[in-house]
Motif scaffolding. Structure first.
Motif, PDB file in Angstrom:
ATOM      1  N   HIS A   1       0.903  -1.043   0.061  1.00  0.00           N
ATOM      2  CA  HIS A   1       0.109  -0.176   0.078  1.00  0.00           C
ATOM      3  C   HIS A   1       0.965   1.436  -0.083  1.00  0.00           C
ATOM      4  CE1 HIS A   1      -4.079  -2.016   0.776  1.00  0.00           C
ATOM      5  NE2 HIS A   1      -3.181  -2.854   1.437  1.00  0.00           N
ATOM      6  N   LEU A   2       2.240   1.206  -0.302  1.00  0.00           N
ATOM      7  CA  LEU A   2       3.048   2.202  -0.227  1.00  0.00           C
ATOM      8  C   LEU A   2       2.572   3.318  -1.132  1.00  0.00           C
ATOM      9  CD1 LEU A   2       5.437   2.845   1.528  1.00  0.00           C
ATOM     10  CD2 LEU A   2       7.028   2.264  -0.463  1.00  0.00           C
ATOM     11  N   GLY A   3       1.907   2.985  -2.300  1.00  0.00           N
ATOM     12  CA  GLY A   3       1.472   4.100  -3.111  1.00  0.00           C
ATOM     13  C   GLY A   3       0.420   4.767  -2.688  1.00  0.00           C
ATOM     14  N   GLU A   4      -0.081   4.421  -1.668  1.00  0.00           N
ATOM     15  CA  GLU A   4      -1.486   5.246  -1.096  1.00  0.00           C
ATOM     16  C   GLU A   4      -0.915   6.437  -0.101  1.00  0.00           C
ATOM     17  OE1 GLU A   4      -4.058   2.151   0.190  1.00  0.00           O
ATOM     18  OE2 GLU A   4      -4.002   0.964  -1.505  1.00  0.00           O
ATOM     19  N   THR A   5       0.592   6.553  -0.020  1.00  0.00           N
ATOM     20  CA  THR A   5       1.026   7.119   1.272  1.00  0.00           C
ATOM     21  C   THR A   5       0.267   8.575   1.016  1.00  0.00           C
ATOM     22  OG1 THR A   5       2.946   5.912   1.503  1.00  0.00           O
ATOM     23  CG2 THR A   5       2.826   8.164   2.204  1.00  0.00           C
ATOM     24  N   ARG A   6      -0.039   9.429   2.181  1.00  0.00           N
ATOM     25  CA  ARG A   6      -0.543  10.699   2.169  1.00  0.00           C
ATOM     26  C   ARG A   6       0.699  11.497   2.568  1.00  0.00           C
ATOM     27  NH1 ARG A   6      -6.421  11.373   3.343  1.00  0.00           N
ATOM     28  NH2 ARG A   6      -5.803  13.169   4.660  1.00  0.00           N
ATOM     29  N   ILE A   7       0.983  12.592   1.910  1.00  0.00           N
ATOM     30  CA  ILE A   7       2.057  13.423   1.984  1.00  0.00           C
ATOM     31  C   ILE A   7       1.726  14.005   3.224  1.00  0.00           C
ATOM     32  CG2 ILE A   7       1.277  15.125   0.488  1.00  0.00           C
ATOM     33  CD1 ILE A   7       4.888  13.882   1.028  1.00  0.00           C
ATOM     34  N   THR A   8       0.719  14.709   3.479  1.00  0.00           N
ATOM     35  CA  THR A   8       0.387  15.569   4.348  1.00  0.00           C
ATOM     36  C   THR A   8       0.527  14.830   6.122  1.00  0.00           C
ATOM     37  OG1 THR A   8      -2.162  15.050   4.298  1.00  0.00           O
ATOM     38  CG2 THR A   8      -1.033  17.182   3.402  1.00  0.00           C
ATOM     39  N   ASP A   9      -0.192  13.562   6.156  1.00  0.00           N
ATOM     40  CA  ASP A   9       0.048  12.851   7.254  1.00  0.00           C
ATOM     41  C   ASP A   9       1.746  12.394   7.444  1.00  0.00           C
ATOM     42  OD1 ASP A   9      -2.558  12.102   8.376  1.00  0.00           O
ATOM     43  OD2 ASP A   9      -2.778  11.702   6.440  1.00  0.00           O
ATOM     44  N   THR A  10       2.260  12.169   6.348  1.00  0.00           N
ATOM     45  CA  THR A  10       3.705  11.968   6.542  1.00  0.00           C
ATOM     46  C   THR A  10       4.578  12.855   6.792  1.00  0.00           C
ATOM     47  OG1 THR A  10       3.401   9.986   4.712  1.00  0.00           O
ATOM     48  CG2 THR A  10       5.832  10.768   5.183  1.00  0.00           C
ATOM     49  N   MET A  11       4.211  14.255   6.346  1.00  0.00           N
ATOM     50  CA  MET A  11       5.100  15.306   6.870  1.00  0.00           C
ATOM     51  C   MET A  11       4.637  15.621   8.444  1.00  0.00           C
ATOM     52  SD  MET A  11       6.981  16.206   4.310  1.00  0.00           S
ATOM     53  CE  MET A  11       7.735  17.782   4.940  1.00  0.00           C
ATOM     54  N   LEU A  12       3.508  15.428   8.452  1.00  0.00           N
ATOM     55  CA  LEU A  12       3.072  15.518   9.966  1.00  0.00           C
ATOM     56  C   LEU A  12       3.865  14.775  10.919  1.00  0.00           C
ATOM     57  CD1 LEU A  12       1.730  17.286  12.174  1.00  0.00           C
ATOM     58  CD2 LEU A  12      -0.304  15.720  11.696  1.00  0.00           C
ATOM     59  N   SER A  13       3.835  13.327  10.795  1.00  0.00           N
ATOM     60  CA  SER A  13       4.565  12.331  11.458  1.00  0.00           C
ATOM     61  C   SER A  13       6.055  12.474  11.536  1.00  0.00           C
ATOM     62  CB  SER A  13       4.065  11.059  10.918  1.00  0.00           C
ATOM     63  OG  SER A  13       4.647  10.874   9.664  1.00  0.00           O
ATOM     64  N   LEU A  14       6.584  12.935  10.537  1.00  0.00           N
ATOM     65  CA  LEU A  14       8.042  13.305  10.583  1.00  0.00           C
ATOM     66  C   LEU A  14       8.243  14.305  11.403  1.00  0.00           C
ATOM     67  CD1 LEU A  14       9.310  12.780   6.855  1.00  0.00           C
ATOM     68  CD2 LEU A  14       9.795  11.482   8.861  1.00  0.00           C
ATOM     69  N   SER A  15       7.404  15.519  11.393  1.00  0.00           N
ATOM     70  CA  SER A  15       7.828  16.529  12.255  1.00  0.00           C
ATOM     71  C   SER A  15       7.591  16.195  13.705  1.00  0.00           C
ATOM     72  CB  SER A  15       6.728  17.656  11.809  1.00  0.00           C
ATOM     73  OG  SER A  15       6.976  18.138  10.336  1.00  0.00           O
ATOM     74  N   CYS A  16       6.487  15.464  14.018  1.00  0.00           N
ATOM     75  CA  CYS A  16       6.110  14.897  15.342  1.00  0.00           C
ATOM     76  C   CYS A  16       7.382  14.136  15.976  1.00  0.00           C
ATOM     77  CB  CYS A  16       4.821  14.144  15.377  1.00  0.00           C
ATOM     78  SG  CYS A  16       3.561  15.209  15.289  1.00  0.00           S
ATOM     79  N   CYS A  17       7.886  13.180  15.106  1.00  0.00           N
ATOM     80  CA  CYS A  17       8.985  12.435  15.470  1.00  0.00           C
ATOM     81  C   CYS A  17      10.246  13.173  15.882  1.00  0.00           C
ATOM     82  CB  CYS A  17       9.433  11.490  14.487  1.00  0.00           C
ATOM     83  SG  CYS A  17       8.021  10.054  14.446  1.00  0.00           S
ATOM     84  N   THR A  18      10.574  14.093  15.045  1.00  0.00           N
ATOM     85  CA  THR A  18      11.706  15.062  15.065  1.00  0.00           C
ATOM     86  C   THR A  18      11.366  15.832  16.449  1.00  0.00           C
ATOM     87  OG1 THR A  18      11.853  15.157  12.769  1.00  0.00           O
ATOM     88  CG2 THR A  18      13.154  16.954  13.908  1.00  0.00           C
TER      89      THR A  18
END
Length: 598
Positions: free
Chosen positions: A173-190
């Motif tokens: 399902h990698l092609g279904e990745t949502r860029i907004t959720d991914t950017m938010l999670s990267l920001s949160c983890c950082t």
């Protein structure tokens, strides 16, 4: 009240003891620790509820009663009772495809099993699970928890079971990745990672008293921000989601509506409906399966380990801890709770916050109740990516890598149960992995028992006649019986030698085989080992003498019941028995008839 009932109540309710000396200073310490823990627990409990497959409010339901109950029954001030990553993963494993009723029943039955364990004084059973197995299990479970949250980090949705299945579907399902959720999670983890190191920032050493006070205040502020990082990140993510919700047309997967208010107290459900199927109590318990044993056992292991970690040299009442966690689970199940337990991460925060007594649970529980009553409508905008980030950053540090280097240095064979439990848990599931780890432990235990430490020494000190000596320790069992007997039979004794007689003939003689068993550290032999010793005595007859020195009465009674020709003495009599050992004549004389008997 008589002394006996009073003593029983004090043992059962430790609060009776520590409340006698409770003072305002302790109350302030507990209040600060309780509030700090609540800031960690509230976002964690919502995230762990999602990990278990349920709506976020159920994590909050599981977060307040445990603190109240443990304050009365617990012995470790640092322990905070609530949802944990590991128990949430196990809950998901055994209740997947059902509903919250099964999780509540699992919580209740977990408490019952733990309570029965405490009443039956069976806490010693946990001693058979070694540290390497716990480490392998915890590391594997942490990776499984983190892997299960990758879909939340990427904003994709799918259902998966095992660790392997999860990663297969992630790539699918990698092609279904949502860029907004991914950017938010990267920001949160950082942000979570950076905030974690705020409390470790080195400051210039102050010189004046004023600078020292300001430095101490600055250090405490940074520490508090670092400790409350989960709450800060969830708050920032929620504000971001609220501001972007209208303008970007639902950019994030949100938590959604949460049932406000406190749960209605009710008995645990023994009947439930899932879809069109109605489950009876028996069917529900059957559906939970081995989870009814695995979940309580993991809870006991974790809670006792936390109590020991923060005991600081003091004796830990393991039975009382098991009793406390059991009753916490039972009571919590009446408030629609998932399985609960102590958390090592929250305990560390509690310790760093200056907690003084288990009474800190009162303050934490009260804050969770206020959150349920007042704040649940505002949880709608919490992004699931933020909750997944909280879980991932909380569990990844639980993957223990340092222990591998330690075991390689001091005990490489213990890597077998660690590695075996780790890979079996990832490949076959956590419950099978744990059983495999315990199985490896049992095999190693049998291996060591089959090779008891019996260093046999040949004593030629000139004080005592030459002989062999062994110093067994502890218990000798059937596992090592044949190995020990073979080892003794292979001892090299002096050969026969010729001795001239008065009539000019010569005869062959053989010195007696002398074996001294020092029994001061031996406390038991099982029947199989005794029979092995009897066979050894028969093999050596007649040119032998086995002397048991300093045997305690119980051991001497066991030996005398089987061995007929052995000698028993203490250290003062040993020399006499060794010197009196006769020189045994051989069966024939040289120069005489070969059939003549000497």
């Amino acid at each position: 009240m008589s002394a006996a009932p009073k003593s029983f109540i004090v043992r059962l309710f430790p609060i009776v003891q520590w409340s006698k000396t409770y003072n305002p200073e302790q109350a302030i310490g507990d209040m600060l620790a309780g509030i700090t823990i609540a800031l960690t627990l509230i976002p964690q409990s919502m995230a762990y509820s999602a990990l278990a497959g349920f709506e976020p409010q159920y994590g909050l339901y599981a977060s307040f009663m445990g603190g109240f109950v443990y304050a009365f029954l617990g012995t470790c001030p640092q322990v905070n009772i609530g949802p944990t990553a590991l128990l949430s993963l196990l809950t998901f494993t055994y209740t997947r495809g059902t509903n919250i009723d099964f999780a509540v029943l699992l919580c209740f039955m977990t408490g019952i099993v733990q309570l029965m364990t405490a009443i039956a004084q069976l806490g010693f059973v946990m001693d058979f699970v070694s540290v390497p197995v716990i480490s392998g299990f915890t590391s594997a479970a942490s990776l499984m928890v983190a892997s299960s949250q990758v879909k939340g980090l990427l904003g994709i949705k799918f259902k998966a079971g095992t660790f392997v299945d999860t990663w297969v579907k992630i790539f699918k399902h990698l092609g279904e990745t949502r860029i907004t959720d991914t950017m938010l999670s990267l920001s949160c983890c950082t942000i979570l990672t950076l905030m974690q190191y705020l409390k470790k920032i080195p400051f210039k050493k102050p010189e004046s008293d004023g600078e020292k006070r300001r430095a101490a205040m600055r250090k405490k502020i940074f520490w508090f921000i670092a400790i409350s990082r989960n709450a800060v990140v969830v708050l920032l993510a929620s504000v971001t989601a609220f501001l972007m919700f209208e303008s970007l047309n639902d950019p994030f997967h949100l938590t959604g509506p949460i049932t406000p208010g406190l749960p209605t107290p009710q008995p645990p459900p023994f009947q439930s409906k899932v879809g069109d199927k109605v489950y009876t109590a028996r069917e529900m318990l059957s559906r939970l399966g081995v989870g009814l044993i695995v979940v309580p056992m993991i809870g006991i292991l974790a809670n006792v380990a936390i109590a020991k970690a923060f005991a600081r040299g003091k004796k830990v009442n393991a039975t009382q801890e098991i009793l406390a966690i059991g009753i916490c689970g039972i009571v919590s199940s009446f408030f629609v709770s998932m399985p609960v337990n102590g958390s090592i991460s929250r305990s560390a925060v509690s310790d760093a916050s200056g907690v003084r007594t288990p009474g800190a649970g009162f303050y934490t529980g009260a804050l969770v109740i206020l959150t349920l009553v007042l704040l649940t409508p505002y949880f709608y905008y919490i992004p699931r990516a933020a909750l997944s980030s909280v879980i991932v950053c909380a569990v990844l540090h639980m993957v223990e890598t340092a222990i591998i280097a330690k075991l390689w240095k001091v005990s490489r064979i213990d890597l077998i149960p660690l590695v075996g439990c780790f890979f079996c848990s990832l490949g076959l599931g956590v419950e099978i992995g744990l059983l495999c780890g315990v199985g490896f432990d049992v095999l190693l235990l049998l291996y060591y028992n089959s090779r008891p430490p019996l260093d046999i020494k040949h004593v030629t000190d000139g004080i005592l006649p030459p002989h062999y000596a062994i110093h067994p320790v502890g218990r000798l069992s059937f596992a090592g019986a044949e190995r020990v007997r073979t080892k003794i039979l292979n001892l090299q004794f002096p050969e026969e030698h010729e001795v001239p007689s008065s009539d000019g003939a010569t005869s062959k003689t053989k010195p007696a085989k002398l074996l001294v068993v020092y029994c001061e550290n031996l406390y038991r032999l099982d029947y199989t080992f005794l029979q092995s010793l009897k066979m050894l005595e028969s093999d050596w007859r007649p040119h032998s003498k086995i002397i048991f020195c300093n045997a305690r009465p119980s051991v001497k009674e066991q030996l005398k019941g089987v061995l007929t020709d052995s000698i028993y003495c203490d250290s003062g009599e040993l020399r006499t028995h060794l010197i009196s050992a006769p020189v045994m004549p051989a069966a024939v004389e040289v120069g005489k008839s070969e059939n003549a008997t000497v």
